[in-house]
Design an enzyme around this catalytic site. Structure first.
Site, PDB file in Angstrom:
ATOM      1  N   LYS A  11       0.906  -1.381  -0.044  1.00 10.72           N
ATOM      2  CA  LYS A  11       0.145   0.473  -0.023  1.00 10.72           C
ATOM      3  C   LYS A  11       0.812   0.807  -0.128  1.00 10.72           C
ATOM      4  O   LYS A  11       0.463   2.150  -0.928  1.00 10.72           O
ATOM      5  CB  LYS A  11      -0.629  -0.038   1.328  1.00 10.72           C
ATOM      6  CG  LYS A  11      -1.694  -1.752   1.671  1.00 10.72           C
ATOM      7  CD  LYS A  11      -2.733  -1.256   2.303  1.00 10.72           C
ATOM      8  CE  LYS A  11      -2.021  -1.007   4.233  1.00 10.72           C
ATOM      9  NZ  LYS A  11      -1.142  -2.478   4.245  1.00 10.72           N
ATOM     10  N   ARG A  19      11.637  -3.322  10.250  1.00  9.64           N
ATOM     11  CA  ARG A  19      10.748  -2.542  10.660  1.00  9.64           C
ATOM     12  C   ARG A  19      10.547  -2.366  11.894  1.00  9.64           C
ATOM     13  O   ARG A  19      10.716  -3.936  12.201  1.00  9.64           O
ATOM     14  CB  ARG A  19       9.536  -1.789   9.953  1.00  9.64           C
ATOM     15  CG  ARG A  19       9.296  -0.564  10.775  1.00  9.64           C
ATOM     16  CD  ARG A  19       8.005   0.970   9.479  1.00  9.64           C
ATOM     17  NE  ARG A  19       6.728   0.024   9.733  1.00  9.64           N
ATOM     18  CZ  ARG A  19       5.413  -0.649   9.046  1.00  9.64           C
ATOM     19  NH1 ARG A  19       6.086   0.019   8.120  1.00  9.64           N
ATOM     20  NH2 ARG A  19       4.756  -0.829   9.415  1.00  9.64           N
ATOM     21  N   ARG A  45      -9.430   1.466   9.713  1.00 12.33           N
ATOM     22  CA  ARG A  45      -8.918  -0.331   9.820  1.00 12.33           C
ATOM     23  C   ARG A  45     -10.375  -1.207  10.208  1.00 12.33           C
ATOM     24  O   ARG A  45      -9.813  -1.615  10.590  1.00 12.33           O
ATOM     25  CB  ARG A  45      -7.925   0.165  10.235  1.00 12.33           C
ATOM     26  CG  ARG A  45      -6.523   0.039   9.570  1.00 12.33           C
ATOM     27  CD  ARG A  45      -4.900   0.354  10.727  1.00 12.33           C
ATOM     28  NE  ARG A  45      -4.461  -0.449  10.986  1.00 12.33           N
ATOM     29  CZ  ARG A  45      -3.243  -0.060   9.579  1.00 12.33           C
ATOM     30  NH1 ARG A  45      -3.566   1.116   9.711  1.00 12.33           N
ATOM     31  NH2 ARG A  45      -2.268  -1.377   8.999  1.00 12.33           N
ATOM     32  N   ARG A 105      12.467  -6.147   5.235  1.00 17.17           N
ATOM     33  CA  ARG A 105      12.378  -4.977   5.955  1.00 17.17           C
ATOM     34  C   ARG A 105      12.758  -4.545   6.854  1.00 17.17           C
ATOM     35  O   ARG A 105      13.545  -3.635   7.371  1.00 17.17           O
ATOM     36  CB  ARG A 105      11.199  -4.341   5.351  1.00 17.17           C
ATOM     37  CG  ARG A 105      10.600  -2.464   5.694  1.00 17.17           C
ATOM     38  CD  ARG A 105       9.704  -1.649   5.694  1.00 17.17           C
ATOM     39  NE  ARG A 105       8.520  -2.347   6.475  1.00 17.17           N
ATOM     40  CZ  ARG A 105       7.477  -1.989   6.719  1.00 17.17           C
ATOM     41  NH1 ARG A 105       6.981  -1.448   5.739  1.00 17.17           N
ATOM     42  NH2 ARG A 105       6.305  -3.057   7.451  1.00 17.17           N
ATOM     43  N   ARG A 143      -0.930  -8.345  12.907  1.00 19.76           N
ATOM     44  CA  ARG A 143      -0.834  -7.219  12.648  1.00 19.76           C
ATOM     45  C   ARG A 143      -2.072  -8.254  11.529  1.00 19.76           C
ATOM     46  O   ARG A 143      -3.084  -7.415  10.976  1.00 19.76           O
ATOM     47  CB  ARG A 143       0.445  -6.906  11.766  1.00 19.76           C
ATOM     48  CG  ARG A 143       0.980  -5.810  12.637  1.00 19.76           C
ATOM     49  CD  ARG A 143       2.292  -5.180  12.416  1.00 19.76           C
ATOM     50  NE  ARG A 143       1.833  -4.958  10.904  1.00 19.76           N
ATOM     51  CZ  ARG A 143       3.061  -4.607  10.270  1.00 19.76           C
ATOM     52  NH1 ARG A 143       4.400  -5.547  10.844  1.00 19.76           N
ATOM     53  NH2 ARG A 143       2.925  -4.168   9.045  1.00 19.76           N
TER      54      ARG A 143
HETATM   55  P1  AP5 Z   1       5.814  -1.582   1.921  1.00 16.96           P
HETATM   56  O1  AP5 Z   1       4.652  -0.619   0.820  1.00 16.96           O
HETATM   57  O2  AP5 Z   1       4.825  -0.391   3.097  1.00 16.96           O
HETATM   58  O3  AP5 Z   1       3.054  -2.152   2.112  1.00 16.96           O
HETATM   59  P2  AP5 Z   1       2.094  -1.761   3.222  1.00 16.96           P
HETATM   60  O4  AP5 Z   1       1.191  -2.346   2.772  1.00 16.96           O
HETATM   61  O5  AP5 Z   1       2.060  -1.280   3.101  1.00 16.96           O
HETATM   62  O6  AP5 Z   1       2.688  -2.626   4.580  1.00 16.96           O
HETATM   63  P3  AP5 Z   1       2.392  -1.452   6.167  1.00 16.96           P
HETATM   64  O7  AP5 Z   1       3.816  -3.077   6.677  1.00 16.96           O
HETATM   65  O8  AP5 Z   1       3.374  -0.656   6.064  1.00 16.96           O
HETATM   66  O9  AP5 Z   1       1.483  -1.895   6.042  1.00 16.96           O
HETATM   67  P4  AP5 Z   1       0.607  -1.797   7.624  1.00 16.96           P
HETATM   68  O10 AP5 Z   1      -1.049  -1.818   7.269  1.00 16.96           O
HETATM   69  O11 AP5 Z   1       1.356  -3.364   8.594  1.00 16.96           O
HETATM   70  O12 AP5 Z   1       1.807  -0.603   8.373  1.00 16.96           O
HETATM   71  P5  AP5 Z   1       1.148   0.896   8.965  1.00 16.96           P
HETATM   72  O13 AP5 Z   1       2.259   1.373   8.585  1.00 16.96           O
HETATM   73  O14 AP5 Z   1      -0.400   1.308   7.932  1.00 16.96           O
HETATM   74  O15 AP5 Z   1       5.842  -2.587   1.290  1.00 16.96           O
HETATM   75  C1  AP5 Z   1       6.050  -3.209   2.233  1.00 16.96           C
HETATM   76  C2  AP5 Z   1       7.839  -3.492   1.973  1.00 16.96           C
HETATM   77  O16 AP5 Z   1       7.354  -4.727   0.697  1.00 16.96           O
HETATM   78  C3  AP5 Z   1       8.532  -3.186   1.714  1.00 16.96           C
HETATM   79  O17 AP5 Z   1       9.799  -3.350   2.033  1.00 16.96           O
HETATM   80  C4  AP5 Z   1       8.463  -2.514  -0.025  1.00 16.96           C
HETATM   81  O18 AP5 Z   1       9.871  -1.536  -0.630  1.00 16.96           O
HETATM   82  C5  AP5 Z   1       8.037  -4.329  -0.240  1.00 16.96           C
HETATM   83  N1  AP5 Z   1       7.715  -4.360  -1.589  1.00 16.96           N
HETATM   84  C6  AP5 Z   1       6.029  -3.999  -1.643  1.00 16.96           C
HETATM   85  N2  AP5 Z   1       5.589  -4.118  -2.438  1.00 16.96           N
HETATM   86  C7  AP5 Z   1       7.056  -4.574  -3.144  1.00 16.96           C
HETATM   87  C8  AP5 Z   1       6.640  -6.117  -4.152  1.00 16.96           C
HETATM   88  N3  AP5 Z   1       5.625  -5.335  -5.584  1.00 16.96           N
HETATM   89  N4  AP5 Z   1       7.259  -6.864  -4.559  1.00 16.96           N
HETATM   90  C9  AP5 Z   1       8.530  -6.579  -3.526  1.00 16.96           C
HETATM   91  N5  AP5 Z   1       8.435  -6.192  -2.555  1.00 16.96           N
HETATM   92  C10 AP5 Z   1       7.624  -5.327  -2.059  1.00 16.96           C
HETATM   93  O19 AP5 Z   1       1.073   1.152  10.743  1.00 16.96           O
HETATM   94  C11 AP5 Z   1       1.235   0.363  11.141  1.00 16.96           C
HETATM   95  C12 AP5 Z   1       0.616   0.192  13.125  1.00 16.96           C
HETATM   96  O20 AP5 Z   1       0.446   2.009  13.290  1.00 16.96           O
HETATM   97  C13 AP5 Z   1      -0.626  -0.784  12.598  1.00 16.96           C
HETATM   98  O21 AP5 Z   1       0.175  -1.915  13.178  1.00 16.96           O
HETATM   99  C14 AP5 Z   1      -1.320  -0.300  14.272  1.00 16.96           C
HETATM  100  O22 AP5 Z   1      -0.668  -0.035  15.555  1.00 16.96           O
HETATM  101  C15 AP5 Z   1      -1.206   1.875  13.596  1.00 16.96           C
HETATM  102  N6  AP5 Z   1      -2.017   2.487  12.728  1.00 16.96           N
HETATM  103  C16 AP5 Z   1      -1.799   2.624  11.464  1.00 16.96           C
HETATM  104  N7  AP5 Z   1      -3.325   3.341  10.841  1.00 16.96           N
HETATM  105  C17 AP5 Z   1      -4.373   3.289  11.549  1.00 16.96           C
HETATM  106  C18 AP5 Z   1      -5.246   2.942  12.166  1.00 16.96           C
HETATM  107  N8  AP5 Z   1      -5.975   4.084  11.079  1.00 16.96           N
HETATM  108  N9  AP5 Z   1      -6.318   2.828  12.959  1.00 16.96           N
HETATM  109  C19 AP5 Z   1      -4.857   2.417  14.304  1.00 16.96           C
HETATM  110  N10 AP5 Z   1      -4.506   2.090  14.455  1.00 16.96           N
HETATM  111  C20 AP5 Z   1      -3.223   2.566  13.102  1.00 16.96           C
END
Ligand code: AP5
Length: 182
Positions: A15, A129, A88, A127, A140
């Site tokens: 995403k 993180r 979410r 990655r 998650r």
């Molecule tokens: P990336 O693009 O970062 O994937 P993503 O879908 O954004 O995954 P995230 O892990 O960032 O999402 P998330 O929803 O768990 O975390 P968020 O930050 O929103 O890609 C991931 C990796 O894959 C990267 O290394 C990339 O280079 C690689 N990649 C991408 N596409 C690829 C491809 N096609 N081929 C190969 N490699 C590829 O949330 C984190 C935390 O914040 C949550 O757990 C929660 O605690 C909190 N939070 C965030 N939003 C809310 C909300 N709305 N309500 C409550 N808590 C929230």
């Protein structure tokens, strides 16, 4: 090109990667609640410390906190916007409906990026993180399935859902998204 958007999908679906590419190319504001929360954590504020404890367990931070972050940004946004990681759960989705009515900017499309579990775990472990540890990733993913997947039905019924295969290379996925949103 549509420019009032929401990207949905499990952790590691791509995403954030796809949203960044799209927003850069089409001059749209990227609103990632995960990035905004990590910014707050990096300031060392009390709010940030609380959020970081929750994020490191892979749980959701409070709806109130996330909503206040998103509301402030959306209300001041004049160009298009792309929501990444919000809403979410159904409470957040309902709040978004009210907020968008208030600012008279209806959601134009929801992009659901699908990916096989095996790929997402590999990607996230690579990655590295703070919340990319195996047990936290599993949590998650569970929270995504329990709380976030009910939104898919909601947007499908509204006729604005676009399903994209996220298992392919980044540029291939991006082309599919552009095609779906044109
Ligand atoms: P990336 O693009 O970062 O994937 P993503 O879908 O954004 O995954 P995230 O892990 O960032 O999402 P998330 O929803 O768990 O975390 P968020 O930050 O929103 O890609 C991931 C990796 O894959 C990267 O290394 C990339 O280079 C690689 N990649 C991408 N596409 C690829 C491809 N096609 N081929 C190969 N490699 C590829 O949330 C984190 C935390 O914040 C949550 O757990 C929660 O605690 C909190 N939070 C965030 N939003 C809310 C909300 N709305 N309500 C409550 N808590 C929230």
């Amino acid at each position: 090109m549509k420019n009032k958007l929401l990207f949905l999908g499990p952790p590691g679906a791509g995403k954030g990667t796809q949203a960044s590419l799209f927003c850069k190319k089409y001059n749209v504001e990227h609103l990632s609640t995960g990035d905004l929360l990590r910014e707050e954590v990096s300031t060392g504020s009390v709010l940030g410390l609380k959020a970081s404890e929750i994020m490191n367990k892979g749980e959701l931070v409070s709806d109130e906190l996330v909503l206040s972050i998103v509301e402030g940004r959306l209300i001041s946004e004049k160009k298009g916007w792309l929501l990444d990681g919000f809403p979410r759960n159904l409470i957040q989705a309902n709040s978004l409906i009210h907020l968008l009515e208030k600012i008279n900017q209806p959601l134009e499309a929801v992009v659901l990026i699908k990916i096989d579990d095996q790929f997402l775990i590999e990607r996230l472990l690579a990655r590295g993180r703070q919340d990319d540890k195996e047990q936290v990733i599993i949590n998650r993913l569970k929270i995504y399935r329990d709380k976030t997947t009910p939104l898919i039905n909601l947007y499908e019924k509204q006729g604005i859902l676009k399903v994209i295969d996220g298992n392919a290379d980044i540029d291939v996925v991006f082309s599919c998204i552009e095609k779906a949103l044109s």
